[in-house]
Design a protein around this motif. Sequence first.
Motif, PDB file in Angstrom:
ATOM      1  N   PRO A 178     -11.163  -4.179 -10.927  1.00  0.00           N
ATOM      2  CA  PRO A 178     -11.475  -5.273 -10.009  1.00  0.00           C
ATOM      3  C   PRO A 178     -11.695  -6.733 -10.400  1.00  0.00           C
ATOM      4  CG  PRO A 178     -12.677  -3.317  -9.483  1.00  0.00           C
ATOM      5  CD  PRO A 178     -12.022  -3.095 -10.839  1.00  0.00           C
ATOM      6  N   VAL A 411     -10.765  -3.555  -3.024  1.00  0.00           N
ATOM      7  CA  VAL A 411     -11.762  -2.688  -3.684  1.00  0.00           C
ATOM      8  C   VAL A 411     -12.246  -1.847  -2.790  1.00  0.00           C
ATOM      9  CG1 VAL A 411     -14.183  -2.984  -4.903  1.00  0.00           C
ATOM     10  CG2 VAL A 411     -12.355  -4.715  -5.576  1.00  0.00           C
ATOM     11  N   SER A 418     -12.270   1.286  -8.995  1.00  0.00           N
ATOM     12  CA  SER A 418     -13.461   1.068  -9.536  1.00  0.00           C
ATOM     13  C   SER A 418     -13.531   2.383 -10.115  1.00  0.00           C
ATOM     14  CB  SER A 418     -14.629   1.099  -8.293  1.00  0.00           C
ATOM     15  OG  SER A 418     -14.273  -0.053  -7.485  1.00  0.00           O
TER      16      SER A 418
END
Length: 426
Positions: A178, A411, A418
Amino acid sequence: MEAWVLLGSFFVLILIGTPVAYAMGIAALIGAWWIEIPLDAVMIAIANGVNKFSLLAIPFFVLAGAIMAEGGMARRLVAFANVLVGFIRGGLSLVNILASTFFGAISGSSMADTASVGTVLIPEMEKKGYPRDFATAVTVSGSVQAILIPPSHNAVIYSLAAGGTVSIAALFIAGVLPGLLLGATLAVLCLWTAKKKNYPKGEVIPMKQALKICADALWGLMTMVIILGGILSGVFTPTESASIAVLWAFFVTMFVYRDYKWAETPKLVHRTVKTLSIVMILIAFAASFGYIMTLMQIPLQITTALTTLSDNRYVILALINLLLLALGTLMDMAPLILILTPILLPVIKSIGVDPVHFGMIMMVNLGIGLITPPVGGVLFVGAAVAKLPMEQVVKALLPFFGALLLVLIAVTYIPALSLWLPGLLL
């Protein structure tokens, strides 16, 4: 009624100007009195809040970042980034973002990133023909990477707020993709802007000079290798890697770069301790506030309310994002993590969202809050460094907010961003 007493007293205290940490502590005492819990229990919760070994990672990482920030590291990272991308049209804006990537991986602090990189690059970008407000917007938005890229202090705070059930190492590794995506998105925006407005190209650094710059920066870049390499190899815990990072930062600053005077060291330690005392008081009082919230079953009530609105995880995540974005403009990041994590964690677990993934969602949301008025701490630092009115910086930031929101959407709805690296490496 119980929830209104606790939360209402907290917000009233905030409105009359009470510092957030003390507002949480006093509200916890009021809540305990209302539900007839012995005040001794609140005192025990406060003590237990800071009686955790993993908390030592925060002072060590803050101290390592402070040593590097004041010891000439920012200047060398800027020079190194300039070697890599400075020759492209709009290259200095890319240098700014890349320097923030490197420095964020050392300091873990957006404010330190903005102050250090901004002091070097904002005047330099203006000198080369970039508008000062654009240079400031690049610096401020680029510093959000420090919240995601390890070692993020806020990831440690999130782990503690989650009751230690979320691995700090997993959060560190989860922030890599990210963070890089955020940097890449901002870089694309800068390249497009540079082409549209015909910003200048830089010069190609001669090979001999470039090698010297790279060698000089390598000492500082080794800090990232020590932190991540130690954790991934299993040689260090996150706390132990933080303490090793301090020793390495001190060695490089005092014996390799030698830009920092020994006489200034006590002042540096004093500033670090002053910062940490505020953080530790906040964590201690937040623990008591969370304890009373749990006794009042506030997290359960909020979980029930949100899942009643919709059983679709995407809708609930969108609602949580809107909540975090709104609150992020009104309060600082650390207290929000400490207050909201115990409330929202049961919600996201009930809809099947991994807590590590949610940690990244929260970091991006509240990172945007750090550069958004009226309480954007990083925004204030950037405006102060650039000596510009905050309104002018916010206007220049508008396109960057769009880029950051795109990253937030990615995200939020692509969990692999992640979770893939932690699953692969841990």
